[in-house]
Motif scaffolding. Structure first.
Motif, PDB file in Angstrom:
ATOM      1  N   VAL A 292       0.856  -1.186   0.000  1.00  0.00           N
ATOM      2  CA  VAL A 292       0.000   0.000   0.000  1.00  0.00           C
ATOM      3  C   VAL A 292       0.895   1.239   0.000  1.00  0.00           C
ATOM      4  O   VAL A 292       2.105   1.146   0.217  1.00  0.00           O
ATOM      5  N   THR A 293       0.299   2.398  -0.222  1.00  0.00           N
ATOM      6  CA  THR A 293       1.114   3.608  -0.392  1.00  0.00           C
ATOM      7  C   THR A 293       1.228   4.477   0.848  1.00  0.00           C
ATOM      8  O   THR A 293       2.214   5.195   1.004  1.00  0.00           O
ATOM      9  N   ASP A 294       0.251   4.396   1.766  1.00  0.00           N
ATOM     10  CA  ASP A 294       0.148   5.468   2.756  1.00  0.00           C
ATOM     11  C   ASP A 294       0.041   5.033   4.214  1.00  0.00           C
ATOM     12  O   ASP A 294      -0.172   5.881   5.089  1.00  0.00           O
ATOM     13  N   SER A 295       0.185   3.786   4.533  1.00  0.00           N
ATOM     14  CA  SER A 295       0.026   3.341   5.925  1.00  0.00           C
ATOM     15  C   SER A 295       1.345   3.423   6.684  1.00  0.00           C
ATOM     16  O   SER A 295       2.415   3.126   6.149  1.00  0.00           O
ATOM     17  N   GLU A 296       1.250   3.789   7.943  1.00  0.00           N
ATOM     18  CA  GLU A 296       2.423   3.765   8.807  1.00  0.00           C
ATOM     19  C   GLU A 296       2.742   2.319   9.180  1.00  0.00           C
ATOM     20  O   GLU A 296       2.013   1.389   8.845  1.00  0.00           O
ATOM     21  N   HIS A 297       3.837   2.145   9.899  1.00  0.00           N
ATOM     22  CA  HIS A 297       4.325   0.809  10.239  1.00  0.00           C
ATOM     23  C   HIS A 297       3.247  -0.027  10.923  1.00  0.00           C
ATOM     24  O   HIS A 297       2.668   0.381  11.937  1.00  0.00           O
ATOM     25  N   THR A 298       2.969  -1.186  10.366  1.00  0.00           N
ATOM     26  CA  THR A 298       2.000  -2.187  10.852  1.00  0.00           C
ATOM     27  C   THR A 298       0.576  -1.641  10.980  1.00  0.00           C
ATOM     28  O   THR A 298      -0.249  -2.232  11.685  1.00  0.00           O
ATOM     29  N   ALA A 299       0.277  -0.534  10.304  1.00  0.00           N
ATOM     30  CA  ALA A 299      -1.069   0.037  10.382  1.00  0.00           C
ATOM     31  C   ALA A 299      -1.955  -0.390   9.217  1.00  0.00           C
ATOM     32  O   ALA A 299      -3.101   0.056   9.113  1.00  0.00           O
ATOM     33  N   ILE A 300      -1.473  -1.248   8.357  1.00  0.00           N
ATOM     34  CA  ILE A 300      -2.250  -1.673   7.190  1.00  0.00           C
ATOM     35  C   ILE A 300      -3.504  -2.419   7.629  1.00  0.00           C
ATOM     36  O   ILE A 300      -4.562  -2.291   7.008  1.00  0.00           O
ATOM     37  N   TRP A 301      -3.391  -3.186   8.702  1.00  0.00           N
ATOM     38  CA  TRP A 301      -4.550  -3.905   9.239  1.00  0.00           C
ATOM     39  C   TRP A 301      -5.685  -2.929   9.567  1.00  0.00           C
ATOM     40  O   TRP A 301      -6.860  -3.226   9.349  1.00  0.00           O
ATOM     41  N   LEU A 302      -5.344  -1.766  10.065  1.00  0.00           N
ATOM     42  CA  LEU A 302      -6.354  -0.774  10.429  1.00  0.00           C
ATOM     43  C   LEU A 302      -6.840   0.016   9.215  1.00  0.00           C
ATOM     44  O   LEU A 302      -8.035   0.272   9.077  1.00  0.00           O
ATOM     45  N   ASP A 303      -5.929   0.400   8.351  1.00  0.00           N
ATOM     46  CA  ASP A 303      -6.269   1.280   7.235  1.00  0.00           C
ATOM     47  C   ASP A 303      -6.961   0.558   6.087  1.00  0.00           C
ATOM     48  O   ASP A 303      -7.768   1.159   5.368  1.00  0.00           O
ATOM     49  N   TYR A 304      -6.615  -0.708   5.904  1.00  0.00           N
ATOM     50  CA  TYR A 304      -7.142  -1.483   4.774  1.00  0.00           C
ATOM     51  C   TYR A 304      -7.661  -2.834   5.259  1.00  0.00           C
ATOM     52  O   TYR A 304      -7.303  -3.875   4.728  1.00  0.00           O
ATOM     53  N   ASN A 305      -8.514  -2.796   6.268  1.00  0.00           N
ATOM     54  CA  ASN A 305      -8.899  -4.036   6.932  1.00  0.00           C
ATOM     55  C   ASN A 305      -9.592  -5.014   5.993  1.00  0.00           C
ATOM     56  O   ASN A 305      -9.286  -6.217   6.008  1.00  0.00           O
ATOM     57  N   TRP A 306     -10.515  -4.534   5.203  1.00  0.00           N
ATOM     58  CA  TRP A 306     -11.236  -5.422   4.293  1.00  0.00           C
ATOM     59  C   TRP A 306     -10.280  -6.036   3.285  1.00  0.00           C
ATOM     60  O   TRP A 306     -10.298  -7.245   3.029  1.00  0.00           O
ATOM     61  N   GLU A 307      -9.414  -5.190   2.692  1.00  0.00           N
ATOM     62  CA  GLU A 307      -8.448  -5.683   1.707  1.00  0.00           C
ATOM     63  C   GLU A 307      -7.458  -6.653   2.348  1.00  0.00           C
ATOM     64  O   GLU A 307      -7.057  -7.643   1.729  1.00  0.00           O
ATOM     65  N   TYR A 308      -7.067  -6.368   3.584  1.00  0.00           N
ATOM     66  CA  TYR A 308      -6.150  -7.250   4.324  1.00  0.00           C
ATOM     67  C   TYR A 308      -6.756  -8.648   4.445  1.00  0.00           C
ATOM     68  O   TYR A 308      -6.098  -9.663   4.158  1.00  0.00           O
ATOM     69  N   ARG A 309      -8.003  -8.702   4.841  1.00  0.00           N
ATOM     70  CA  ARG A 309      -8.680  -9.986   4.987  1.00  0.00           C
ATOM     71  C   ARG A 309      -8.790 -10.721   3.652  1.00  0.00           C
ATOM     72  O   ARG A 309      -8.640 -11.949   3.592  1.00  0.00           O
ATOM     73  N   GLU A 310      -9.032  -9.948   2.596  1.00  0.00           N
ATOM     74  CA  GLU A 310      -9.135 -10.543   1.266  1.00  0.00           C
ATOM     75  C   GLU A 310      -7.803 -11.153   0.824  1.00  0.00           C
ATOM     76  O   GLU A 310      -7.769 -12.255   0.247  1.00  0.00           O
ATOM     77  N   LYS A 311      -6.715 -10.455   1.072  1.00  0.00           N
ATOM     78  CA  LYS A 311      -5.392 -10.955   0.686  1.00  0.00           C
ATOM     79  C   LYS A 311      -5.035 -12.212   1.473  1.00  0.00           C
ATOM     80  O   LYS A 311      -4.464 -13.156   0.923  1.00  0.00           O
TER      81      LYS A 311
END
Length: 320
Positions: A292-311
């Motif tokens: 992703v382009t804009d998440s801070e360290h280990t914050a992808i789970w919070l910022d892109y939760n639906w996409e995270y689950r899909e991946k």
């Protein structure tokens, strides 16, 4: 003339002694700074703000799932490794079930994995989450960017495998825990007991991380010199060099599916770390990377939760 030569040689000897002494002192400071990054006391609790951030009620989670306290002795140096074994709904205490081992990052503990644990529990996986070295109830000395930490993980992989040898078993590791996970894969017997890996914002290289810490300190001495000194002391004290803790080397010939998750905006474990791990894996058919382009360290789970689950589900579809 002989007297001048003698004085000159003495001066050289004095300079060498001073240089060696200074190098030893610097190396010791680098070693202490890089191997004592957190303490059990600092990581013994989870603040209410953490649960609020993840929109999670700890008490409700504990009431919803059956959680068994587990503790095994390290086969590496004998310390105890505390863990929570969390059973999926319907598992009813049965360990012969698909299982994921969660490896937390630096400054976390086994409880900080609970938000991700719930995702796997809802998919029918048992979850084992444990305290890494020098974290919470794991009193083992030294943090080593995954090099010694990998032995705790290997012990728990053996533990889970002993109960579920025919089931899908995977490991999810975040940040520092990603390094632990990747370095454990250098042992093919360990890899053969697993079906997948997920590395979230992983550390790839101990040497780079040590150098980065020294850059932030801005001491004024050459980074390469301080790294050399720290590396020498690390080898003397712990028996391994910084280059030994390189995830790219350890994971290059892995055959099981691997998902790497990272962010271009990550300033702690920069995006190139995950990319380097991905590029090092020789098997093109089993590796995946999501950046992703804009998440801070280990914050992808919070910022892109639906996409995270899909991946994650996309990865699990390859092994289930």
């Amino acid at each position: 003339m002989k007297k001048r030569t003698k004085i000159f040689l003495i001066m050289i000897l004095v300079v060498l002694v001073l240089f060696v002494g200074m190098s030893y002192f610097i190396g010791t400071q680098v070693f202490m700074g890089s191997t004592q990054l957190v303490t059990c006391e600092e990581t013994s609790k989870v603040k209410d703000s953490f649960w609020d951030k993840y929109n999670m009620d700890y008490d409700v989670f504990c009431d919803t799932y059956v959680i068994e306290k587990v503790e095994i002795a390290s086969t590496f140096d004998g310390h105890m490794i505390p863990a929570d074994y969390i059973y999926a709904p319907g598992a009813d205490g049965n360990k012969d079930n698909p299982t994921v081992i969660l490896v937390h990052g630096l400054g976390g503990n086994r409880y900080t994995n609970y938000p991700v644990a719930e995702m796997f529990l809802q998919k029918g996986y048992n979850v084992l989450t444990y305290d890494q070295r020098s974290s919470n109830e794991n009193t083992a000395q030294y943090t080593t960017f995954g090099y010694w930490e990998k032995y705790d993980l290997m012990d728990y992989i053996d533990y889970v495998y002993s109960y579920a040898p025919e089931q899908v078993i995977g490991v999810w590791g975040t940040s520092f825990g990603g390094a632990t996970t990747g370095l454990a894969m250098a042992d093919k017997d360990v890899e053969n007991k697993l079906d997948f890996l997920i590395l979230d914002c992983p550390v790839s290289d101990m040497k780079w991380m040590v150098e980065d810490e020294m850059r932030k300190m801005d001491i004024g001495l050459p980074i390469s010199y301080m790294t050399f000194c720290g590396n020498v002391i690390n080898k003397i004290e712990l028996g391994f060099c910084y280059d030994d803790a390189n995830v790219c080397d350890a994971i290059s010939d892995i055959e099981i599916p691997v998902l790497i998750i990272n962010s271009e905006a990550d300033m702690l474990t920069p995006q190139f770390m995950g990319q380097d791990i991905y590029d090092s894996i020789q098997n093109e058919d089993t590796k995946m990377i999501w950046t992703v382009t804009d998440s801070e360290h280990t914050a992808i789970w919070l910022d892109y939760n639906w996409e995270y689950r899909e991946k994650v589900q996309e990865l699990l579809n390859c092994v289930e």
